[in-house]
Design a protein around this motif. Structure first.
Motif, PDB file in Angstrom:
ATOM      1  N   MET A  72       0.835  -1.185   0.000  1.00 34.78           N
ATOM      2  CA  MET A  72       0.000   0.000   0.000  1.00 34.78           C
ATOM      3  C   MET A  72       0.880   1.249   0.000  1.00 34.78           C
ATOM      4  O   MET A  72       1.662   1.456   0.908  1.00 34.78           O
ATOM      5  N   TYR A  73       0.709   2.023  -1.051  1.00 39.00           N
ATOM      6  CA  TYR A  73       1.375   3.321  -1.155  1.00 39.00           C
ATOM      7  C   TYR A  73       0.309   4.419  -1.184  1.00 39.00           C
ATOM      8  O   TYR A  73      -0.864   4.163  -1.492  1.00 39.00           O
ATOM      9  N   HIS A  74       0.739   5.654  -0.878  1.00 33.67           N
ATOM     10  CA  HIS A  74      -0.107   6.841  -1.097  1.00 33.67           C
ATOM     11  C   HIS A  74       0.625   7.790  -2.052  1.00 33.67           C
ATOM     12  O   HIS A  74       0.314   7.861  -3.210  1.00 33.67           O
ATOM     13  N   HIS A  75       1.631   8.510  -1.499  1.00 32.12           N
ATOM     14  CA  HIS A  75       2.401   9.448  -2.326  1.00 32.12           C
ATOM     15  C   HIS A  75       3.745   8.857  -2.740  1.00 32.12           C
ATOM     16  O   HIS A  75       4.396   8.182  -1.945  1.00 32.12           O
ATOM     17  N   VAL A  76       4.175   9.183  -3.965  1.00 30.62           N
ATOM     18  CA  VAL A  76       5.585   9.039  -4.337  1.00 30.62           C
ATOM     19  C   VAL A  76       6.024  10.440  -4.721  1.00 30.62           C
ATOM     20  O   VAL A  76       5.571  10.993  -5.727  1.00 30.62           O
ATOM     21  N   VAL A 130       2.697  -9.755  -6.423  1.00 27.91           N
ATOM     22  CA  VAL A 130       2.228  -8.681  -5.545  1.00 27.91           C
ATOM     23  C   VAL A 130       1.122  -7.899  -6.251  1.00 27.91           C
ATOM     24  O   VAL A 130       1.014  -7.911  -7.474  1.00 27.91           O
ATOM     25  N   LEU A 131       0.302  -7.230  -5.439  1.00 29.79           N
ATOM     26  CA  LEU A 131      -0.615  -6.229  -5.959  1.00 29.79           C
ATOM     27  C   LEU A 131      -0.141  -4.899  -5.374  1.00 29.79           C
ATOM     28  O   LEU A 131      -0.116  -4.727  -4.159  1.00 29.79           O
ATOM     29  N   ILE A 132       0.280  -4.002  -6.255  1.00 28.87           N
ATOM     30  CA  ILE A 132       0.773  -2.689  -5.816  1.00 28.87           C
ATOM     31  C   ILE A 132      -0.416  -1.724  -5.828  1.00 28.87           C
ATOM     32  O   ILE A 132      -1.035  -1.545  -6.874  1.00 28.87           O
ATOM     33  N   THR A 133      -0.746  -1.144  -4.669  1.00 29.79           N
ATOM     34  CA  THR A 133      -1.897  -0.231  -4.627  1.00 29.79           C
ATOM     35  C   THR A 133      -1.496   1.170  -4.181  1.00 29.79           C
ATOM     36  O   THR A 133      -0.545   1.336  -3.405  1.00 29.79           O
ATOM     37  N   PHE A 134      -2.238   2.137  -4.686  1.00 29.26           N
ATOM     38  CA  PHE A 134      -2.099   3.542  -4.282  1.00 29.26           C
ATOM     39  C   PHE A 134      -3.469   4.057  -3.872  1.00 29.26           C
ATOM     40  O   PHE A 134      -4.434   3.878  -4.622  1.00 29.26           O
ATOM     41  N   ASP A 135      -3.558   4.714  -2.730  1.00 27.23           N
ATOM     42  CA  ASP A 135      -4.825   5.295  -2.279  1.00 27.23           C
ATOM     43  C   ASP A 135      -4.892   6.777  -2.631  1.00 27.23           C
ATOM     44  O   ASP A 135      -3.870   7.474  -2.582  1.00 27.23           O
ATOM     45  N   ASP A 136      -6.071   7.251  -2.952  1.00 29.75           N
ATOM     46  CA  ASP A 136      -6.458   8.676  -3.063  1.00 29.75           C
ATOM     47  C   ASP A 136      -6.293   9.284  -4.465  1.00 29.75           C
ATOM     48  O   ASP A 136      -7.014  10.195  -4.815  1.00 29.75           O
ATOM     49  N   GLY A 137      -5.334   8.825  -5.258  1.00 30.36           N
ATOM     50  CA  GLY A 137      -5.187   9.390  -6.609  1.00 30.36           C
ATOM     51  C   GLY A 137      -4.467  10.719  -6.639  1.00 30.36           C
ATOM     52  O   GLY A 137      -4.937  11.691  -7.247  1.00 30.36           O
ATOM     53  N   TYR A 138      -3.314  10.787  -6.007  1.00 29.87           N
ATOM     54  CA  TYR A 138      -2.529  12.032  -5.996  1.00 29.87           C
ATOM     55  C   TYR A 138      -1.856  12.289  -7.341  1.00 29.87           C
ATOM     56  O   TYR A 138      -1.472  11.346  -8.054  1.00 29.87           O
ATOM     57  N   THR A 170      -8.737  -3.066   2.963  1.00 29.57           N
ATOM     58  CA  THR A 170      -8.628  -2.430   4.277  1.00 29.57           C
ATOM     59  C   THR A 170      -7.191  -1.941   4.474  1.00 29.57           C
ATOM     60  O   THR A 170      -6.359  -2.066   3.573  1.00 29.57           O
ATOM     61  N   THR A 171      -6.921  -1.408   5.670  1.00 30.12           N
ATOM     62  CA  THR A 171      -5.535  -1.099   6.025  1.00 30.12           C
ATOM     63  C   THR A 171      -5.057  -2.094   7.083  1.00 30.12           C
ATOM     64  O   THR A 171      -4.071  -1.846   7.772  1.00 30.12           O
ATOM     65  N   GLU A 172      -5.789  -3.208   7.246  1.00 27.63           N
ATOM     66  CA  GLU A 172      -5.332  -4.238   8.172  1.00 27.63           C
ATOM     67  C   GLU A 172      -4.028  -4.798   7.623  1.00 27.63           C
ATOM     68  O   GLU A 172      -3.919  -5.076   6.435  1.00 27.63           O
ATOM     69  N   HIS A 173      -3.047  -4.931   8.532  1.00 30.48           N
ATOM     70  CA  HIS A 173      -1.677  -5.232   8.108  1.00 30.48           C
ATOM     71  C   HIS A 173      -1.470  -6.737   8.027  1.00 30.48           C
ATOM     72  O   HIS A 173      -1.322  -7.397   9.048  1.00 30.48           O
ATOM     73  N   LEU A 232      -9.781  -7.476   2.641  1.00 30.04           N
ATOM     74  CA  LEU A 232      -8.436  -7.738   2.121  1.00 30.04           C
ATOM     75  C   LEU A 232      -7.407  -6.895   2.866  1.00 30.04           C
ATOM     76  O   LEU A 232      -7.508  -5.666   2.896  1.00 30.04           O
ATOM     77  N   PRO A 233      -6.426  -7.536   3.479  1.00 34.44           N
ATOM     78  CA  PRO A 233      -5.395  -6.784   4.190  1.00 34.44           C
ATOM     79  C   PRO A 233      -4.338  -6.256   3.219  1.00 34.44           C
ATOM     80  O   PRO A 233      -4.273  -6.679   2.069  1.00 34.44           O
ATOM     81  N   ARG A 234      -3.521  -5.333   3.696  1.00 27.49           N
ATOM     82  CA  ARG A 234      -2.404  -4.833   2.871  1.00 27.49           C
ATOM     83  C   ARG A 234      -1.189  -4.604   3.768  1.00 27.49           C
ATOM     84  O   ARG A 234      -1.306  -4.537   4.984  1.00 27.49           O
ATOM     85  N   ILE A 235      -0.039  -4.482   3.125  1.00 24.67           N
ATOM     86  CA  ILE A 235       1.212  -4.195   3.836  1.00 24.67           C
ATOM     87  C   ILE A 235       1.631  -2.779   3.466  1.00 24.67           C
ATOM     88  O   ILE A 235       1.649  -2.427   2.291  1.00 24.67           O
ATOM     89  N   VAL A 236       1.945  -1.970   4.475  1.00 25.44           N
ATOM     90  CA  VAL A 236       2.376  -0.597   4.217  1.00 25.44           C
ATOM     91  C   VAL A 236       3.807  -0.598   3.691  1.00 25.44           C
ATOM     92  O   VAL A 236       4.704  -1.176   4.309  1.00 25.44           O
ATOM     93  N   ALA A 237       4.018   0.051   2.544  1.00 25.41           N
ATOM     94  CA  ALA A 237       5.379   0.196   2.024  1.00 25.41           C
ATOM     95  C   ALA A 237       5.967   1.465   2.627  1.00 25.41           C
ATOM     96  O   ALA A 237       5.404   2.545   2.504  1.00 25.41           O
ATOM     97  N   LYS A 238       7.084   1.323   3.303  1.00 26.56           N
ATOM     98  CA  LYS A 238       7.695   2.487   3.954  1.00 26.56           C
ATOM     99  C   LYS A 238       8.653   3.211   3.017  1.00 26.56           C
ATOM    100  O   LYS A 238       9.015   2.673   1.969  1.00 26.56           O
ATOM    101  N   ASP A 239       9.074   4.384   3.448  1.00 28.54           N
ATOM    102  CA  ASP A 239      10.024   5.190   2.669  1.00 28.54           C
ATOM    103  C   ASP A 239      11.444   4.694   2.948  1.00 28.54           C
ATOM    104  O   ASP A 239      12.225   5.338   3.651  1.00 28.54           O
ATOM    105  N   LYS A 240      11.736   3.498   2.433  1.00 33.98           N
ATOM    106  CA  LYS A 240      13.046   2.881   2.673  1.00 33.98           C
ATOM    107  C   LYS A 240      13.560   2.291   1.368  1.00 33.98           C
ATOM    108  O   LYS A 240      12.791   2.039   0.450  1.00 33.98           O
ATOM    109  N   GLY A 241      14.836   2.020   1.358  1.00 38.98           N
ATOM    110  CA  GLY A 241      15.494   1.567   0.137  1.00 38.98           C
ATOM    111  C   GLY A 241      15.390   0.072  -0.124  1.00 38.98           C
ATOM    112  O   GLY A 241      14.621  -0.641   0.534  1.00 38.98           O
ATOM    113  N   ALA A 242      16.206  -0.387  -1.057  1.00 40.70           N
ATOM    114  CA  ALA A 242      16.118  -1.766  -1.539  1.00 40.70           C
ATOM    115  C   ALA A 242      16.471  -2.790  -0.454  1.00 40.70           C
ATOM    116  O   ALA A 242      15.857  -3.865  -0.406  1.00 40.70           O
TER     117      ALA A 242
END
Ligand SMILES: [Zn+2]
Length: 262
Positions: free
Chosen positions: A1-5, A53-61, A212-215, A227-237
C-alpha cells in the motif's frame, strides 16, 4: 500500500529514489505485479502465484502520475490506484518528472489543505492523466468512494448513515463506469475504516473486493470483503528485500506479524 511518491517529505510518502529502488528490486528479482483482474482471478481460483504482488495507491494524488507511473512503466510493473471520484480534475495531462514544465507536487499536508478548500487540481489526478495511465496498460483504477467521507463520524442514525454511504459508493461506481467504461467491483475504505454495516452496504452496492488497512499478507482463502495490505515504507532496496523475504514466506510472516502485534 502506497499513497504518495514524491520528493516532498511527509506522512505516507515514499521518495522517488526509494520507490525506484523498491520497484527495481521487484523487477530484478522476478516478482510479478498483478493487474486487479489477475489478482481477483487468483483469489477466485484459490491459487496465488508465487512471487506476485498487488501494488496499490490510495487517493489518486498528482504525484502518482508525475513520479510513480514512469517508474512502473519502465519496470513493467502493474499497479492499482483507488480514486476519490469527486476529487479529479479536467484539463490536459501535465508533464511527468524529468520533462519540461513538470508540476511541483504538494506535500501530504499541503494536499490535505488543498482538498479541504476544494482545490483538488493542485494535488490530485486529472481524468486525462487517468486515461493515459489506463491506455498504457500499466494502471487499473478502482473506487475509493466519491467523497472520501467518514460517514460514521458525520451521521449517527444508522439507517441515514447506510444511505449516505450507499450513495457515496454508487456515485463513485457510476462515474468510473461513465469515464472508464468498466464497472469497478474493488473498493478501498477511506482511512481504512469499516464495520459490519459498512461491509453490508458495499456488498449491496455491487462491490465484491474490499481493501482495508489491516496489516497482513493476502493468502488463498482470504475473505474478499476484508483484504489486508502491507504498508510500504520510505526505505530503500535493502529494507524492501528483507521485508519481502519475510512476507513471501508463510511461516516467517505469521511469526513476524504476530510479534509485531504483540
Ligand atoms: Zn484515502
Amino acid at each position: 500500500m502506497y499513497h504518495h511518491v514524491s520528493p516532498r517529505p511527509g506522512l505516507v510518502t515514499c521518495s522517488p529514489a526509494n520507490f525506484r529502488a523498491q520497484m527495481g528490486w521487484l523487477a530484478s528479482n522476478g516478482w510479478k505485479a498483478l493487474s486487479t483482474a489477475e489478482f481477483s482471478d487468483a483469489l477466485a481460483n484459490q491459487v496465488i502465484p508465487k512471487k506476485s504482488v498487488l501494488i496499490t495507491f490510495d487517493d489518486g494524488y498528482l504525484d502518482n502520475w508525475v513520479y510513480a507511473f514512469p517508474v512502473l512503466r519502465e519496470f513493467g510493473l502493474r499497479a492499482t490506484i483507488f480514486l476519490i471520484t469527486g476529487w479529479l480534475g479536467e484539463g490536459d495531462i501535465r508533464p511527468c518528472a524529468g520533462h519540461a514544465g513538470a508540476p511541483t507536487v504538494p506535500s501530504h499536508k499541503e494536499a490535505m489543505g488543498e482538498a479541504k478548500e476544494g482545490r483538488f487540481d493542485a494535488a490530485f489526478l486529472r481524468w486525462s492523466e487517468v486515461e493515459a495511465m489506463r491506455a498504457s496498460g500499466v494502471i487499473d483504477f478502482h473506487s475509493h468512494t466519491h467523497t472520501h467521507t467518514r460517514w460514521d463520524r458525520e451521521i449517527s442514525d444508522p439507517i441515514a448513515r447506510d444511505t449516505a454511504l450507499a450513495n457515496d459508493l454508487i456515485t463513485s461506481k457510476k462515474i468510473l463506469m461513465a469515464k472508464l467504461g468498466e464497472a469497478s467491483e474493488h473498493l478501498c475504505w477511506p482511512q481504512g475504516y469499516f464495520d459490519e454495516r459498512y461491509q453490508r452496504v458495499a456488498l449491496a452496492s455491487g462491490f465484491t473486493h474490499l481493501y482495508t488497512t489491516e496489516h497482513n499478507v493476502v493468502r488463498s482463502g482470504v475473505e474478499l470483503p476484508r483484504l489486508p495490505r502491507i504498508v510500504a515504507k520510505d526505505k530503500g532496496a535493502a529494507w524492501f528485500a528483507r521485508r519481502m523475504a519475510i512476507y513471501g514466506n508463510p511461516i516467517l510472516s505469521t511469526f513476524y506479524l504476530a510479534l509485531k502485534k504483540g
